[in-house]
Design an enzyme around this catalytic site. Sequence first.
Site, PDB file in Angstrom:
ATOM      1  N   CYS A 110      -4.197  -2.047  -0.846  1.00 56.98           N
ATOM      2  CA  CYS A 110      -4.562  -3.397  -0.435  1.00 56.98           C
ATOM      3  C   CYS A 110      -5.813  -3.296   0.422  1.00 56.98           C
ATOM      4  O   CYS A 110      -5.813  -2.572   1.419  1.00 56.98           O
ATOM      5  CB  CYS A 110      -3.418  -4.037   0.351  1.00 56.98           C
ATOM      6  SG  CYS A 110      -3.646  -5.795   0.664  1.00 56.98           S
ATOM      7  N   HIS A 156       7.747   9.988  -9.417  1.00 54.77           N
ATOM      8  CA  HIS A 156       9.106  10.355  -9.826  1.00 54.77           C
ATOM      9  C   HIS A 156       8.973  11.245 -11.060  1.00 54.77           C
ATOM     10  O   HIS A 156       8.172  10.953 -11.961  1.00 54.77           O
ATOM     11  CB  HIS A 156       9.946   9.123 -10.159  1.00 54.77           C
ATOM     12  CG  HIS A 156       9.951   8.082  -9.088  1.00 54.77           C
ATOM     13  ND1 HIS A 156      10.672   8.221  -7.922  1.00 54.77           N
ATOM     14  CD2 HIS A 156       9.304   6.893  -8.999  1.00 54.77           C
ATOM     15  CE1 HIS A 156      10.485   7.143  -7.158  1.00 54.77           C
ATOM     16  NE2 HIS A 156       9.662   6.333  -7.795  1.00 54.77           N
ATOM     17  N   SER A 209       0.843  -1.187   0.000  1.00 52.74           N
ATOM     18  CA  SER A 209       0.000   0.000   0.000  1.00 52.74           C
ATOM     19  C   SER A 209       0.881   1.240   0.000  1.00 52.74           C
ATOM     20  O   SER A 209       1.485   1.588   1.017  1.00 52.74           O
ATOM     21  CB  SER A 209      -0.916  -0.001   1.236  1.00 52.74           C
ATOM     22  OG  SER A 209      -1.776  -1.119   1.211  1.00 52.74           O
TER      23      SER A 209
END
Length: 265
Positions: free
Chosen positions: A142, A119, A114
Amino acid sequence: MSLVKPLPRLKLQGFNNLTKALSFNIYDVCYAVSEDQRRRYIEYIDEEYNADRLTQILTDVAEIIGANILNVARQDYDPQGASVTILISEQPVVDKAAAKGVISDAVVAHLDKSHITVHTYPETHPDNGIATFRADIDVATCGVISPLKALNYLIESLESDIVVMDYRVRGFTRDIKGRKHYIDHKINSIQDYLAKNVRSRYEMLDVNVYQENIFHTKMHLKDFDLDNYLFEEKAKNLSFKERMKIEARLKREIEELYHGRNLVE
C-alpha cells in the site's frame, strides 16, 4: 537498476492509498522412479524450502521493494509444507510497544493491506511417479512501493518450471487538486518487468483486463531436458521405452498445470 517504469511523480494530498498485489503460483515438476525416491523428494523439498529458508527469501523481497518489516510469523507443517507471513509498511512505524518486541493492535490494523506471504505444497503421485512442488506467494503493498521490483528475484529463488502470475492495482489516490488516480505507473503486461534472461527461457501467455488494472501472465520453460526433471536418476540409465513413457507423463503434467485444466484422455 529498477525495472519499474513510473509516471512523472504525482504531488499527492496525504497518503498514497493504492494497493498493488502480485500473486504467484510457482511449480517445480519432477519424476521420481521409485517409492523411496518419491519419499526423498518430499524430504528434499521440505528441507530446501523450510520456514527458515522461506523467511530469508521473503526478507530479501522486503528489502528489494524497499519495505519495512514489522512482524514475521512462520510455520513448518507435518507431514510436509511450510508457511511464512511478513507484515510490512512503506515507512518505519515508531511504536513504544514495538520497540519492546510487541506489535500493537494499531500497527497490525494499519498493515492489513501490506504483507508478503508464502505457502508450499509438495506432493507426489502414488502411481505414475510424478512429484510436484507448488509455492503460492502474495506480495501486497500500500503506497508507492511496488511488488513488481521483486518479480525476477522470486522466479530465480525457486525451482520455477511453471509460473502463473496475477498483478492488480486496487483503489485510488488523489493528487493535490483532488483528482482521483487509479494507477500510478505504466504497465502493459507483467512481462514488461521480467529480466531479459528470464523472458528468453520461458514461453509466455498474457490475459489482461486493462480497464480494470488486472494483469495475468503464465509461463513455462521452453527447453525440455529429461535429466533436469529426474530425481536421483539419469536418462542414460533408463531404456528408450522408459524415457519415452516418463517424458510423456512429465509433458502432460506441465501442460495441465500451465493451462489449469486436465487434458482429455
